[in-house]
Each structure stands twice: as C-alpha cells, then as structure tokens.
Design a protein around this motif. Sequence first.
Motif, mmCIF file in Angstrom:
data_model
loop_
_atom_site.group_PDB
_atom_site.id
_atom_site.type_symbol
_atom_site.label_atom_id
_atom_site.label_comp_id
_atom_site.label_asym_id
_atom_site.label_seq_id
_atom_site.Cartn_x
_atom_site.Cartn_y
_atom_site.Cartn_z
ATOM 1 N N PRO A 49 -23.369 43.484 -20.946
ATOM 2 C CA PRO A 49 -23.455 42.697 -22.195
ATOM 3 C C PRO A 49 -23.209 41.205 -21.996
ATOM 4 O O PRO A 49 -23.911 40.376 -22.577
ATOM 5 C CB PRO A 49 -22.373 43.339 -23.075
ATOM 6 C CG PRO A 49 -22.300 44.748 -22.604
ATOM 7 C CD PRO A 49 -22.497 44.666 -21.109
ATOM 8 N N GLU A 50 -22.218 40.855 -21.174
ATOM 9 C CA GLU A 50 -21.935 39.443 -20.933
ATOM 10 C C GLU A 50 -23.088 38.778 -20.172
ATOM 11 O O GLU A 50 -23.455 37.631 -20.458
ATOM 12 C CB GLU A 50 -20.637 39.309 -20.138
ATOM 13 C CG GLU A 50 -20.229 37.872 -19.868
ATOM 14 C CD GLU A 50 -18.892 37.778 -19.149
ATOM 15 O OE1 GLU A 50 -18.658 36.748 -18.494
ATOM 16 O OE2 GLU A 50 -18.095 38.732 -19.244
ATOM 17 N N ILE A 51 -23.667 39.501 -19.210
ATOM 18 C CA ILE A 51 -24.791 38.951 -18.437
ATOM 19 C C ILE A 51 -25.994 38.725 -19.345
ATOM 20 O O ILE A 51 -26.633 37.665 -19.303
ATOM 21 C CB ILE A 51 -25.169 39.905 -17.288
ATOM 22 C CG1 ILE A 51 -23.988 40.097 -16.333
ATOM 23 C CG2 ILE A 51 -26.380 39.387 -16.527
ATOM 24 C CD1 ILE A 51 -24.191 41.192 -15.303
ATOM 25 N N LEU A 52 -26.304 39.703 -20.182
ATOM 26 C CA LEU A 52 -27.477 39.591 -21.046
ATOM 27 C C LEU A 52 -27.306 38.517 -22.109
ATOM 28 O O LEU A 52 -28.287 37.899 -22.534
ATOM 29 C CB LEU A 52 -27.769 40.943 -21.710
ATOM 30 C CG LEU A 52 -28.236 42.061 -20.771
ATOM 31 C CD1 LEU A 52 -28.641 43.279 -21.577
ATOM 32 C CD2 LEU A 52 -29.390 41.588 -19.901
ATOM 33 N N ARG A 53 -26.095 38.288 -22.548
ATOM 34 C CA ARG A 53 -25.869 37.227 -23.538
ATOM 35 C C ARG A 53 -26.301 35.885 -22.970
ATOM 36 O O ARG A 53 -26.991 35.094 -23.642
ATOM 37 C CB ARG A 53 -24.394 37.182 -23.928
ATOM 38 C CG ARG A 53 -24.080 36.140 -25.010
ATOM 39 C CD ARG A 53 -22.591 36.036 -25.227
ATOM 40 N NE ARG A 53 -21.919 35.584 -24.009
ATOM 41 C CZ ARG A 53 -20.611 35.715 -23.778
ATOM 42 N NH1 ARG A 53 -19.848 36.339 -24.648
ATOM 43 N NH2 ARG A 53 -20.081 35.262 -22.664
ATOM 44 N N GLU A 54 -25.935 35.624 -21.720
ATOM 45 C CA GLU A 54 -26.334 34.378 -21.075
ATOM 46 C C GLU A 54 -27.835 34.371 -20.785
ATOM 47 O O GLU A 54 -28.508 33.354 -20.960
ATOM 48 C CB GLU A 54 -25.553 34.201 -19.757
ATOM 49 C CG GLU A 54 -24.053 34.135 -19.921
ATOM 50 C CD GLU A 54 -23.607 32.849 -20.596
ATOM 51 O OE1 GLU A 54 -24.349 31.849 -20.505
ATOM 52 O OE2 GLU A 54 -22.531 32.843 -21.221
ATOM 53 N N PHE A 55 -28.361 35.506 -20.354
ATOM 54 C CA PHE A 55 -29.778 35.597 -20.003
ATOM 55 C C PHE A 55 -30.664 35.330 -21.216
ATOM 56 O O PHE A 55 -31.648 34.587 -21.131
ATOM 57 C CB PHE A 55 -30.073 36.985 -19.425
ATOM 58 C CG PHE A 55 -31.487 37.188 -18.966
ATOM 59 C CD1 PHE A 55 -31.862 36.882 -17.666
ATOM 60 C CD2 PHE A 55 -32.451 37.679 -19.828
ATOM 61 C CE1 PHE A 55 -33.170 37.062 -17.237
ATOM 62 C CE2 PHE A 55 -33.759 37.864 -19.417
ATOM 63 C CZ PHE A 55 -34.113 37.551 -18.113
ATOM 64 N N ASN A 56 -30.330 35.929 -22.335
ATOM 65 C CA ASN A 56 -31.163 35.793 -23.537
ATOM 66 C C ASN A 56 -31.173 34.376 -24.084
ATOM 67 O O ASN A 56 -32.118 33.981 -24.777
ATOM 68 C CB ASN A 56 -30.683 36.764 -24.625
ATOM 69 C CG ASN A 56 -31.030 38.205 -24.294
ATOM 70 O OD1 ASN A 56 -32.027 38.478 -23.635
ATOM 71 N ND2 ASN A 56 -30.200 39.134 -24.741
#
Length: 312
Positions: free
Chosen positions: A113-120
């Motif tokens: 979740p933390e990785i995808l927040r930055e990715f998006n």
Amino acid sequence: MPNSEIIDSRQLLNFVKLAETRSFTQTAKSLNLTQSAVSHSIKSLEEDLGCRLFERIGKKVFLTVQGEGLLANANQIIHLMTSARERLIHHSSWGGGRLRIAAASTICEYLVPEILREFNESFIECDLKLRSVDAPSIGPLIANNTVDLGFTIYTEDMDPELQFQEIFRDTLQFAVAPNHPWLERRRLNRRDIEEANILTYTSSSLTQRMILNYLQEHGIKSPNFTEIGNVSTIKELVKIGQGVALLPHWVMEEDRSQGLILTIPMPYGGIERTWGIATLKGRPESLLEETFIGLAQDCCRHRIAPVEVIFE
C-alpha cells in the motif's frame, strides 16, 4: 470469384468515406487523395469482394444492398482500429501503460500500500493490476507472462528463467503474548517448540516450508500447526495467548511498541528470508517496473532496519 483474404484497411477506409459523402470528389479531398486513386481503390475492393458496392447515378453514388451490408461491419472495424491506435498512443505517453504485479500476501498487506501510494502519484493513468497470492504461485505467473513482476521470497529452486533483485532480508522470531510462560525461560529448548501450538499462514507458503526444514535440520519434532488465513489474525490470536507465531519484526512494529506482543529469538541461528523482485530474465524493464522497484527499495529503507536492506 470472391477473394477469401482479409480486406485491405485503406480500401475499407475509402469505402466508408465514399458511403458518407456519396461523392468521389469530396472523398478524395477529405482523404487527401486524387479522385482516380479513390475510384481505383473502390473498383479493386469490388473486384476483391466479387460484388458491386455502389450504383453510380450522375455525379452521385449510392450503396447497393451488398454495400449497405458491408458498411455496418466496416464502421465497427474502423472504430476498433482507431481505438487500438489511441490505446497505443496512451500507453506510450508519460503516466500511461500497464503494470501487473503479484506479491506475497504479507507483502500486500504491510508494504505494497505504501509503495502504490507513491507510484500512483507519478503514474495516474497507469493501468495497474495487483494480485495477492502465495509466494510459490508467483514464479509461474511471471514465466507465463500473466504478471510483469513479483515481490517474493528467494529460494534455491527458483525458476532459472527468472531474474531476482534482492530488496531486503528479515529474520523470523517467536511472537508471544506478554504473559507467555516462555518469557520466564532464559533459553528455549526442543521440547518447548515441540509442545507449542504454532500459528502459521498456510501449508503451501514458502515460509511454512522453511520452518519445516529448520525443524528437521535441528532434530525438532513437528509441533502442532494451526493454519490461519492472514497475518493480522495470527497476531490477534498471539495477543490473547492462543498460540505462538514465527513472524518478522516489520509486521509487529505497532504491537511491539504498545507491548501487546513480545518477541523471543529462535534457537540455533533462526530462519532468515531474502525478499526481492522477480522478473522474466532477458526482458528489458519498463519505466513503470523500474519505478516500482525503486519505490520498493525506498519503502523498505524506512520500514525495515537499514542493516537488513540490500541496495546495489
């Protein structure tokens, strides 16, 4: 005799435009062609299909019955071709494209979740798909091109067709309730472990396999295993004294800080796992994949102890 081969797309486009304008002159002008080129294209299409598509009446042309039948399909074909081009342009543009990720369930719950927040934030238009699966399923998904990359545990028998980039390592520790009797001991022994009720994720997980190998190597008889659906449930059961669990520190940070779960190192050196990103060997990484891997490294730098994180 009609030709059974695929219709030429340029002829089909000329046909649709002529059906719309009913004028060779206007069709030629709109398509930036000569009138003779349009006329030749339509004639070739009619010969190819073995039927008349237009009736010429003076300077106007009208669709025949066969032409009306072709027009319905032709419009759909032109629309699909246009949409395909638009999708390709979209995927080639910044922020577009597709990224398919498979990750072990614990990684999905605590790190992704933390990785995808930055990715998006960087790739708003990306078609992103995430699959939460048991680690043994990730290799075949990559090999079959079902996913682009997988966040998983390294094993010696990993498919040689896969490339593995190490991200971090962790060590499993016994998680126990604050009032667990093990806390009164200075050191665990074989009998302690053999008589314990150990809460584990699933028998198909790589971690379960590593635990069983560890027990076998040190002559410890298999204890009672209770399989639980997810790590959060395992932690809740540990808190109320329904068993012990073998967990890494990064899934217990909050519980440990609040004193809800205490940890005891495993004897005989413990179990170390190596986590990383697996991709198909020989396939160049896309910008989306490189970005996700970089963000995974950044996330682990903050969430996992620095000495346990590998950065090349």
